[in-house]
Every structure is written in C-alpha cells, then in structure tokens.
Design an enzyme around this catalytic site. Structure first.
Site, mmCIF file in Angstrom:
data_model
loop_
_atom_site.group_PDB
_atom_site.id
_atom_site.type_symbol
_atom_site.label_atom_id
_atom_site.label_comp_id
_atom_site.label_asym_id
_atom_site.label_seq_id
_atom_site.Cartn_x
_atom_site.Cartn_y
_atom_site.Cartn_z
ATOM 1 N N ASP A 53 31.941 60.578 65.440
ATOM 2 C CA ASP A 53 32.690 59.835 64.578
ATOM 3 C C ASP A 53 32.856 60.955 63.433
ATOM 4 O OD1 ASP A 53 33.585 57.669 65.819
ATOM 5 O OD2 ASP A 53 31.696 56.692 65.657
ATOM 6 N N HIS A 58 22.295 61.008 66.300
ATOM 7 C CA HIS A 58 22.411 60.264 67.507
ATOM 8 C C HIS A 58 21.193 59.948 68.387
ATOM 9 C CE1 HIS A 58 24.473 59.224 71.088
ATOM 10 N NE2 HIS A 58 25.468 59.252 70.290
HETATM 11 N N1 ACO Z 1 21.070 60.561 57.437
HETATM 12 C C1 ACO Z 1 19.769 60.624 57.006
HETATM 13 N N2 ACO Z 1 18.652 60.640 57.817
HETATM 14 C C2 ACO Z 1 18.672 60.125 58.883
HETATM 15 C C3 ACO Z 1 20.176 59.923 59.776
HETATM 16 C C4 ACO Z 1 21.354 60.179 58.723
HETATM 17 N N3 ACO Z 1 22.411 60.001 59.147
HETATM 18 N N4 ACO Z 1 20.049 59.615 60.874
HETATM 19 C C5 ACO Z 1 18.609 59.469 61.119
HETATM 20 N N5 ACO Z 1 18.007 59.897 60.015
HETATM 21 C C6 ACO Z 1 16.382 60.282 59.870
HETATM 22 C C7 ACO Z 1 15.669 58.934 59.879
HETATM 23 O O1 ACO Z 1 15.528 58.418 58.618
HETATM 24 C C8 ACO Z 1 14.508 59.221 60.833
HETATM 25 O O2 ACO Z 1 13.810 59.969 59.655
HETATM 26 P P1 ACO Z 1 12.257 59.604 59.614
HETATM 27 O O3 ACO Z 1 11.476 60.403 60.740
HETATM 28 O O4 ACO Z 1 11.773 60.660 58.424
HETATM 29 O O5 ACO Z 1 11.948 58.265 59.549
HETATM 30 C C9 ACO Z 1 14.737 60.219 61.755
HETATM 31 O O6 ACO Z 1 16.058 60.843 61.391
HETATM 32 C C10 ACO Z 1 15.060 59.503 63.044
HETATM 33 O O7 ACO Z 1 16.041 58.408 62.906
HETATM 34 P P2 ACO Z 1 15.996 57.277 63.714
HETATM 35 O O8 ACO Z 1 16.861 56.177 62.747
HETATM 36 O O9 ACO Z 1 14.808 56.846 64.118
HETATM 37 O O10 ACO Z 1 16.975 57.529 64.938
HETATM 38 P P3 ACO Z 1 17.608 56.833 65.762
HETATM 39 O O11 ACO Z 1 17.913 57.221 67.181
HETATM 40 O O12 ACO Z 1 16.876 55.237 65.845
HETATM 41 O O13 ACO Z 1 19.209 56.415 65.063
HETATM 42 C C11 ACO Z 1 21.423 56.675 64.754
HETATM 43 C C12 ACO Z 1 20.327 57.011 65.659
HETATM 44 C C13 ACO Z 1 21.513 55.489 64.451
HETATM 45 C C14 ACO Z 1 22.945 57.253 65.304
HETATM 46 C C15 ACO Z 1 20.886 57.330 63.328
HETATM 47 O O14 ACO Z 1 21.050 58.706 63.471
HETATM 48 C C16 ACO Z 1 22.171 56.891 61.948
HETATM 49 O O15 ACO Z 1 21.902 55.812 61.282
HETATM 50 N N6 ACO Z 1 23.285 57.743 62.081
HETATM 51 C C17 ACO Z 1 24.219 57.325 60.937
HETATM 52 C C18 ACO Z 1 25.314 56.391 61.506
HETATM 53 C C19 ACO Z 1 26.012 56.923 62.861
HETATM 54 O O16 ACO Z 1 26.733 57.708 62.475
HETATM 55 N N7 ACO Z 1 26.258 56.125 63.771
HETATM 56 C C20 ACO Z 1 27.067 56.711 64.849
HETATM 57 C C21 ACO Z 1 26.366 56.995 66.204
HETATM 58 S S1 ACO Z 1 27.501 57.727 67.355
HETATM 59 C C22 ACO Z 1 28.115 56.345 67.834
HETATM 60 O O17 ACO Z 1 27.570 55.111 67.985
HETATM 61 C C23 ACO Z 1 29.355 56.353 68.335
#
Ligand code: ACO
Length: 428
Positions: free
Chosen positions: A364, A307
């Site tokens: 979710d 998140h």
């Molecule tokens: N699975 C694997 N790796 C992940 C995940 C994941 N679900 N989420 C983040 N990471 C990793 C990224 O690859 C990144 O790694 P790095 O630092 O080695 O490059 C690090 O964790 C940080 O991730 P970011 O994408 O930079 O974080 P951001 O805050 O931009 O994204 C998000 C947050 C979009 C929610 C992300 O965690 C994600 O894609 N999760 C899966 C989708 C999801 O569940 N979305 C619902 C969010 S809740 C909502 O909107 C109701």
C-alpha cells in the site's frame, strides 16, 4: 522432515503429529492437545498459528515469494488479466479459452443492480465512507437473492452467487462514489472489459462522451491482480470464520470488507496518502516523521511500512513502485508526494530502527499514488483494494466450505474475577 513433536507439561509428555505443506512448511498439529492434556496454546494475533491448510496461495515472507495456485505474482501481473486470475484463484487452474469466455460472459450478464438498491444507497448521507456503504450493499444482496442463504446450495447455485458478487461489486463501488458526489449513477457498459467498465461507471457524466484511457485500465488490471489474494490475512480469516458458521457468501464477504477497512490492514492505502500529504503540508521534513515513527511515546506509525509476514521485501510493493513511475509518466502526472514517498522509503531503509525490525514498504505504500494519478479519490482507495481482494475471499470461502471445515471458535485464558455474590443496586 520431523515425524512428530513432543510437548512436556510437568512430567507428562504428549506426542503431536507434524504435517508438511507442499512447499515444505512444517506445522505441529495441536488440535488434539486439549483433549489429551486439558491445556490450550495461546497466540494473540495468531502470529504463530495456522488456522487451516489451503491450496490457494503460497507466500514466503522471508524470501518475498507470492504465488497464486503456483503461478508467480510477477508473471501474472505482467501477462494476465484480472478475470483470468479470478478464475485461477477460485477454480484452481488457468481457464481454457472456452472456459474464460464463458466466465467473462457470465460476469457481464450480472453487472446490473436491482433498482431498489438505489433506494438503499440514497438513504446514506453523502459523507458516508464508501467502505461502510459497500459492506452494507453487499450484505443487502442476501435480501435480493434469499436462495443464497441456503448453506447446502448446489454447486450451480454457489456458482451463480459467485458470479453475481463478482459482477455487481464494481457497480456498487462506482455507485457509492457517485452517491458521495450527489451525481446520477452510470449503468454498466457490458461492451467493455471488467476494469474499463468500472472506470467508466466511476467517471462518466451524462451528456458527455467518455473514452476509457487504456493506460488507466491497464494500471487498474495490474493493481487488482496484485491484491487478489494474500492467504490468511485479517479480512480473509474473517471471511473464512464467518463462513464457517455457514453464513452466506454475501454475509461473509461483507464482513471481510469491514475487516479490510481498518487502517492497519487495507485502510493503510488511504492512510499513506493522508500521511504523505501531511508531511508535504508540514514542509516535507521526512526526518521529523521518521523520528515520530520511532518514538514509542508517539502513536504515529509510518503507514505503508511493515508487514506481519514479509520480513525482507513485499514483492507486490516492488512491482507497484515500478508501475507508479510508469503510470505517472505515461499520464503526464507530476505528483509531489511521489518524491516524498521515495525520500521516506530511502531514509527508512537506511535507518537502524527500521532495519532491525525488518520494516519495508508494503503493497500500500505506492498504490495510493497510482490511484490518485488515475483520478480515484482518497476515500475510495480501500474500496479499490476490496475490488481486488474479492476473488481471494471467494476462493478461500469456497475452499473452507468444500473442505467442510468446522466452525471457527478459538479458546481463551480467562483473567477476570472469580465467582462472587451479587450485591443489590442500593447496597453498592
Ligand atoms: N512504523 C513504525 N514502527 C513500526 C511500524 C511502522 N509502520 N510497523 C511496525 N513497527 C514496529 C512496532 O512498533 C514494533 O516495535 P517494537 O518491537 O519496538 O515494539 C515492531 O515494529 C513490530 O511491530 P508489530 O506491530 O508487532 O508487528 P505486527 O506484525 O503486529 O504488525 C503491521 C504489522 C500491522 C502491518 C504494522 O507493521 C503496521 O502497523 N504497519 C503500518 C500499517 C500498514 O501499513 N498496514 C498495511 C499492512 S499490508 C496490508 O494489510 C495490505
């Protein structure tokens, strides 16, 4: 708290005001920086940028706190009702009994859709995703209620627009589902509560008596409350920015629905179930999928994990995980993907990759499992999220309007070509 901040660009210093929120969050106000120095700040994805001040929702991602207008999400989910929370978010206070009864009654009066909306709906192919249908139908309300387009509407006029969208969204959502099935539409039953009426419109079939299961209705009430607002997330920021151009409430909400649809935002609940199903079909090897999620060469992400703001736990996920167990037990549903979800969560929470990056289950991760047990089809999950998020979008749109916020218009740093001469077509 600090009184001011200083930014030094080469040998010139600029003093910037510092502001403090009611929960002592601190912000450096850079709104005049460009005027003074010609320099802007750059923050893709707004990871470190506040777009507004807001009195609607407080969220502390480190401590896992979420409060609507000061009331904790745990207490509201336990004790309140969705329309009561809706009133709270939009008008700032819990309603008195009299105000609540009037509000509920006003919503009931407007649940029907104009019959011509059926024509629009029937024009969609039956395999249209219900989120696309929903955003189109919401935008079509601008045509049925053209007075809603007036950016200087009276507060009574705005009240009517708010009541109409709150009342009609469940009918639109249920009809989008019926249209997918090719089944006749159910008209609203205003003797029922907001949640029970929606469930009946979704599932009743002609010539068969339909009783709404109170377990399903209560579970929906809780889920909608947990989704009702989440401060300046992607869809809410979209609603505020569209509304800042003085577009109507319906146009702004329609845009918010489209933003919510994305799998990185509200579309994650559908993506989670699809992922869990795939893992099950592939033999249930959670380790394999954990490794895929960690592999930077693989685009796979663990849906429902991570998140932007919660870095220890998502308080909504805790409530929903508990509710999932209870609802499935009460309904006598044995869903094998619940076990896969729990196994995946357990493994991820002990995995260095996820610990280091502070990745936890979000709201979710378990909501789709409850929706499935309630009989809601997978492609309607994000629609359910939209029903829940509606009061938050309205509250934030109304706040933006009442605070007379300027049109949202970010700057950029241009990285393209410098000026060059046009070359005629045949000489290239
Ligand atoms: N699975 C694997 N790796 C992940 C995940 C994941 N679900 N989420 C983040 N990471 C990793 C990224 O690859 C990144 O790694 P790095 O630092 O080695 O490059 C690090 O964790 C940080 O991730 P970011 O994408 O930079 O974080 P951001 O805050 O931009 O994204 C998000 C947050 C979009 C929610 C992300 O965690 C994600 O894609 N999760 C899966 C989708 C999801 O569940 N979305 C619902 C969010 S809740 C909502 O909107 C109701």
């Amino acid at each position: 708290m600090p009184n001011s901040a200083e930014i030094k660009i080469d040998d010139k210093s600029y003093q910037l005001p510092v502001i403090e929120g009611s929960e002592h969050e601190i912000a450096v106000d850079i709104s005049k920086l460009r005027g003074q120095s010609g320099v802007i700040t750059l923050d893709p994805g707004y990871k470190n940028t506040g777009s507004t001040t807001s009195a609607v929702t407080f969220l502390d991602g480190e401590k896992g706190i979420l409060r609507y207008r000061g009331y904790s999400i745990e207490e509201l989910a336990e004790k309140s009702d969705f329309l009561e929370v809706t009133y709270l978010l939009i008008y700032g206070e819990l309603p008195t009994r009299e105000a609540y009864d009037k509000f509920v009654n006003d919503v009931k009066i407007h649940t029907m859709l104009h019959e011509d909306i059926k024509g629009i709906l029937e024009g969609f192919p039956s395999n249209a995703h219900p989120m696309g249908v929903l955003s189109s139908l919401v935008c079509s309300l601008t045509a049925f209620y053209p007075e809603s387009l007036d950016p200087n509407r009276s507060s009574q006029g705005v009240y009517l627009s708010i009541i109409r969208i709150l009342a009609k969204l469940p009918t639109m959502a249920a009809w989008a589902h019926k249209n997918e099935l090719g089944h006749p539409f159910n008209y609203p039953d205003n003797s029922l509560s907001y949640c029970s009426n929606f469930i009946k419109m979704m599932f009743a079939v002609p010539a068969a008596k339909y009783e709404v299961d109170p377990i399903v209705s209560d579970a929906l009430n809780k889920l909608l409350i947990l989704h009702a607002d989440h401060e300046q997330n992607c869809s809410t920021s979209t609603v505020r920015i569209v509304g800042s151009a003085q577009a109507s409430l319906y146009a702004s909400i329609s845009a918010g629905i489209n933003a919510l649809w994305g799998p990185l935002h509200g579309g994650a609940n559908q993506a989670v179930i699809e992922m869990l199903e795939n893992i099950r079909a592939d033999g249930g090897d959670t380790k394999k999928y954990l490794n895929k999620a960690k592999d930077k060469e693989d685009p796979f992400r663990l849906m429902g994990f991570g998140h932007r703001v919660y870095k220890n736990f998502d308080p909504r996920a805790r409530i929903i995980k508990k509710a999932a167990d209870q609802v499935l037990e009460k309904l006598g549903v044995d869903d094998p993907v619940l076990e896969i979800a729990k196994g995946l969560e357990e493994a991820a929470l002990h995995d260095e990759y996820f610990i280091e990056r502070k990745l936890y289950p979000n709201v979710d991760f378990y909501s789709g499992i409850i929706y499935r047990a309630m009989g809601i089809p997978t492609d309607m999950f994000t629609v359910m999220f939209a029903l829940g998020r509606l009061p938050g979008w309205i509250a934030q749109w109304k706040e933006m309007r009442e605070n007379r916020e300027p049109i949202g218009r970010p700057r950029q740093i241009y990285t393209g070509e410098n000026e060059r001469d046009y070359v005629p077509l045949d000489q290239r």
